[in-house]
Design an enzyme around this catalytic site. Structure first.
Site, short mmCIF file in Angstrom:
data_model
loop_
_atom_site.label_atom_id
_atom_site.label_comp_id
_atom_site.label_asym_id
_atom_site.label_seq_id
_atom_site.Cartn_x
_atom_site.Cartn_y
_atom_site.Cartn_z
N CYS A 2 25.54 38.82 50.15
CA CYS A 2 25.40 37.94 51.33
C CYS A 2 25.54 36.39 50.38
O CYS A 2 25.25 36.40 49.65
CB CYS A 2 24.01 37.46 51.41
SG CYS A 2 24.11 39.68 52.33
N ARG A 27 31.11 37.68 48.52
CA ARG A 27 30.16 38.17 48.24
C ARG A 27 30.00 38.94 49.55
O ARG A 27 28.45 39.94 49.32
CB ARG A 27 28.96 36.89 48.77
CG ARG A 27 29.77 35.67 47.47
CD ARG A 27 28.59 33.91 47.60
NE ARG A 27 27.12 34.66 47.11
CZ ARG A 27 26.65 35.03 46.14
NH1 ARG A 27 27.62 34.60 45.07
NH2 ARG A 27 25.32 35.53 45.84
N TRP A 75 26.15 41.04 52.91
CA TRP A 75 26.48 43.00 52.22
C TRP A 75 25.22 43.61 52.65
O TRP A 75 24.08 43.47 51.83
CB TRP A 75 26.67 42.39 51.34
CG TRP A 75 27.18 43.96 50.52
CD1 TRP A 75 28.43 44.06 50.16
CD2 TRP A 75 25.74 44.70 49.82
NE1 TRP A 75 28.31 45.27 49.47
CE2 TRP A 75 27.49 45.50 48.96
CE3 TRP A 75 25.27 45.01 49.85
CZ2 TRP A 75 26.98 46.71 48.17
CZ3 TRP A 75 24.42 46.03 48.83
CH2 TRP A 75 24.90 46.58 48.37
N ASN A 101 19.83 35.04 51.68
CA ASN A 101 20.22 35.90 50.57
C ASN A 101 19.28 36.24 49.55
O ASN A 101 18.74 35.87 48.33
CB ASN A 101 21.56 35.42 49.49
CG ASN A 101 22.28 36.06 48.44
OD1 ASN A 101 22.50 37.11 48.77
ND2 ASN A 101 22.59 35.25 47.75
N GLY A 102 18.89 38.25 49.53
CA GLY A 102 18.70 38.12 48.12
C GLY A 102 17.26 39.68 48.93
O GLY A 102 18.27 39.99 49.63
N GLU A 481 38.49 50.55 31.70
CA GLU A 481 38.27 49.07 32.67
C GLU A 481 39.27 49.75 33.70
O GLU A 481 39.63 49.38 34.78
CB GLU A 481 39.10 48.10 31.74
CG GLU A 481 39.37 46.81 33.21
CD GLU A 481 38.08 46.39 33.86
OE1 GLU A 481 37.10 46.85 34.03
OE2 GLU A 481 38.69 45.55 34.74
N LYS A 485 40.21 49.57 37.59
CA LYS A 485 40.18 48.58 39.02
C LYS A 485 41.14 49.35 39.77
O LYS A 485 41.18 49.49 41.06
CB LYS A 485 41.48 48.36 38.09
CG LYS A 485 41.72 46.62 36.91
CD LYS A 485 40.88 45.70 37.92
CE LYS A 485 39.68 45.08 38.65
NZ LYS A 485 38.67 45.22 37.71
N GLU A 488 38.25 51.08 42.37
CA GLU A 488 37.85 49.70 43.26
C GLU A 488 38.80 49.30 43.99
O GLU A 488 38.29 49.03 45.59
CB GLU A 488 36.94 48.98 42.56
CG GLU A 488 37.99 48.28 41.60
CD GLU A 488 36.23 47.34 40.66
OE1 GLU A 488 35.45 46.51 41.32
OE2 GLU A 488 37.51 46.45 39.50
N HIS A 504 37.48 69.25 25.83
CA HIS A 504 36.57 70.16 26.78
C HIS A 504 35.89 70.05 27.78
O HIS A 504 34.63 70.32 28.04
CB HIS A 504 35.45 69.31 25.33
CG HIS A 504 35.86 69.28 24.26
ND1 HIS A 504 35.90 70.30 23.44
CD2 HIS A 504 35.79 68.54 23.28
CE1 HIS A 504 35.75 70.25 22.10
NE2 HIS A 504 36.37 68.47 21.98
N LYS A 603 31.55 40.47 44.66
CA LYS A 603 31.29 40.13 43.64
C LYS A 603 30.73 39.91 42.83
O LYS A 603 30.28 40.12 41.88
CB LYS A 603 31.92 39.24 44.16
CG LYS A 603 33.26 39.01 42.75
CD LYS A 603 33.95 37.66 42.46
CE LYS A 603 35.02 37.58 41.59
NZ LYS A 603 35.24 38.88 40.70
#
Ligand code: G6P
Length: 608
Positions: A2, A27, A75, A101-102, A481, A485, A488, A504, A603
């Site tokens: 947010c 955000r 969000w 936001n929170g 990583e 990438k 996502e 295995h 983000k």
């Protein structure tokens, strides 16, 4: 998660708020809204979906005249991303509007209490309790009311508030969510992030937890929980508007990939003086360093993988054992951490909730905490004993690129710096490492230049059901990583495996044409990875190898190739990740994905 913005001045607020929200969309982007005040009346427009729909609905803000206002991009946490759940929320009497936001952890109790008092709720959000509390406690004094209200809240918040009795003012409050005040000429602002402010001003005040702000066009008053005015220094932001613009690239992600040589250089350069690494921000003596028994690196997401990649150099050069721990796990793990532990916390945003909690846990156990952070003035930066900034500039794309490479670069420099302080790195080795570090920006540029075929390879691999990334040692850490990438931004299933572990279990998944991305850049272990390539090929896999141009053995086994310049694996992650970032980018592009704003992600993850 947010983003919030606020404006008070002598021109219409809505267009300014919309511009700010566009910058904060990274955000969260599932719904958005504005509240603007004119002649003592608050009007609200909300949409489910992107800021672009809000611009359309409000005719770029023109349909909402008024000189004070607040805005929000969401969000979703509590309640689906519908128009009803979008912020701003209004009080029943229409006197107050808020953006938040929170997370309000005690919202269920508060909601029951407020319903008992006769207030009705229009949304499923935790936020809405705040606006009804404002109405309940208001006796004509906004400062007192705000203080009373936040005293009832448990959790985290950056709040923006309008009160129709004070048409020229906006209010803000902060607890554990970022909030910055922008100081303009005859106008003032607040926002979750400086990117939303730089188009208007570069003079900002970073709010601290427990701070409140009262803003009008010509004044900014910060006060604390007792109502007393607090004096705060303003800071000048060094980067400009262009840093937060796409600058001709189709996506922020591509721009940020291309910025990496410069970002890594900006991270290294201020810390090299006369051929030596200087960390002015770290005042640890050699004796204190010698007292450290172990290093724990903790972070989330790519920042955690940066830790995994940097661990090898750090352990090798310092001789101190290094553990990596996901912050979300560490915080609840009753960790074996004490005053002999150096904790390295890594965070691009400096606001990741799990990272902050892990950091607090470690500090409470007596550890010394060193933070590697990109955002100046962020919570992680403030809480650490030593803060090392990465100087990558603003990173807008949700999937990090330059954030990751600059974090790993700092870890490499710390390895050399600490290693030498501990007497474990000879003069000759020191000079060699310094040269390798100084060359990183050039090698990163070469890794970009060597892979013009990444886009063509994406055409071949973009329709795969699943991709396997394999490697050993440093190559494995980088594969983690690389796979992240890919998943996502392209939504393809991609997993990284330690190449030696394939037999295995994972190898059971390899069938005809399964893509296997094999990282073969660590020369010490390359023959072993080659055996794993042969094994998967024998089972029909299509192998895309990442290696050096002259690596004949790998070249002859692989179906396709990505290249990096030949470098020592001790500092190779920042180079090796480049072709994988490019591949992920072009695969996502082939698949028509919203690359800068992947679905379900945000983000800055300020919730647990
Ligand atoms: C989110 C971002 C990732 C990032 C992670 C940790 O998931 O999308 O790119 O690595 O958070 O964020 P931080 O700001 O702490 O580095």
């Amino acid at each position: 998660m947010c983003g919030i913005v606020g404006f008070a001045g002598l021109r219409d607020a809505a267009p300014v708020l919309l511009d700010g929200l566009k910058k904060l969309e990274y955000r969260g982007y599932d719904s958005a809204g504005l509240a603007v005040m004119k002649d003592g009346t608050i009007s609200v427009t909300k949409v489910s979906g992107r800021i672009a729909s809000l611009c359309e609905r409000t005719d770029e803000g023109r349909s909402m005249p008024g000189f004070t206002g607040i805005g929000h991009t969401r969000w979703a946490t509590h309640g689906a991303p519908t128009e009803e759940n979008a912020h701003p929320h209004l009080s029943n009497d229409g006197r107050f509007a808020i953006v938040h936001n929170g997370i309000i952890e005690n919202y269920i109790q508060l909601r029951e209490e407020l319903i008992g008092q006769g207030y009705h709720f229009d949304s499923e959000t935790d936020t809405e309790v705040i606006v009804h509390l404002l109405e309940m406690y208001y006796r004509g004094n906004m400062r007192k009311t705000l203080i009373k209200v936040v005293n009832r809240l448990k959790g985290s918040y950056a709040l923006g508030v309008l009160c129709s009795d004070e048409p020229e003012k906006i209010y803000a409050a902060r607890e554990a969510s970022p909030l910055i005040i922008g100081l303009g000429l005859d106008e003032n602002y607040f926002a979750s992030d400086v990117t939303a402010l730089v188009a208007n001003t570069r003079n900002v005040i970073y709010m601290d937890d427990g701070d409140f702000a009262e803003l009008s066009g010509d004044s900014v008053v910060i006060f604390d929980g007792t109502g007393r005015t607090v004096s705060k220094e303003s800071t000048r932001i060094s980067w400009d508007v262009q840093a937060a613009e796409k600058g001709g690239f189709d996506h922020f992600m591509l721009k940020e990939i291309m910025e990496q040589p410069g970002a890594v250089k900006a991270t290294i350069a201020p810390r090299i003086s006369e051929g030596r690494i200087v960390f002015d921000e770290i005042d640890i003596s050699s004796a204190e360093l010698a007292d450290i028994r172990k290093t724990v690196i903790t972070a989330c997401g790519s920042a955690y993988y940066a830790g995994c990649a940097g661990k090898y150099a750090l352990e090798k050069l310092t001789g101190i054992p290094v553990e990596t721990a996901l912050a979300s796990e560490l915080r609840y793990s009753d960790p074996l951490i004490d005053e002999h532990t150096l904790v390295i916390v890594i965070s691009q945003s400096g606001e990741t909730a799990d990272t902050i909690a892990a950091m607090k846990e470690c500090r409470a156990r007596g550890a010394r905490v060193l933070a590697i952070v990109n955002v100046v003035g962020s919570t992680v930066a403030k809480l650490a004993d030593h803060t090392v900034y990465t100087w990558a500039g603003p990173e807008i794309a949700v999937a990090t690129t330059k954030g990751y490479t600059t974090q790993v670069t700092v870890l490499y420099m710390l390895a050399v710096f600490f290693g030498e302080k501990l007497g474990r790195v000879s003069k000759k080795e020191y000079d060699k490492y310094m040269m390798m570090i100084a060359r990183l920006p050039r090698h990163i540029q070469q890794a970009i230049d060597m892979n013009p075929l990444a886009a063509a390879l994406a055409k071949k691999y973009h329709s795969s059901k699943a991709l396997f990334f394999i490697g050993r040692n440093t190559d494995y850490a980088i594969a983690l990583e690389g796979a992240l990438k890919m998943k996502e931004i392209s939504y393809l299933h991609a997993e990284a495996y330690a190449a030696g572990e394939l037999k295995h279990g994972t190898i059971a998944l390899i069938e005809e044409h399964t893509p296997v991305i094999a990282l073969c850049c660590n020369q010490k272990i390359m023959e072993k990875t080659l055996s794993n390539i042969v094994e998967v090929k024998a089972r029909g896999a299509e192998v895309l190898a990442l290696t050096f141009r002259d690596n004949q053995k790998i070249l002859s086994e692989a179906d396709d190739l990505l290249f990096i310049p030949k470098v020592d694996s001790i500092f190779s992650a920042v180079i090796e990740i480049l072709p994988l970032q490019l591949l992920a980018y072009y695969v996502a592009r082939e698949n028509g994905c919203d690359i800068d704003k992947p679905k379900n992600l945000a983000k800055s993850v300020t919730v647990e």
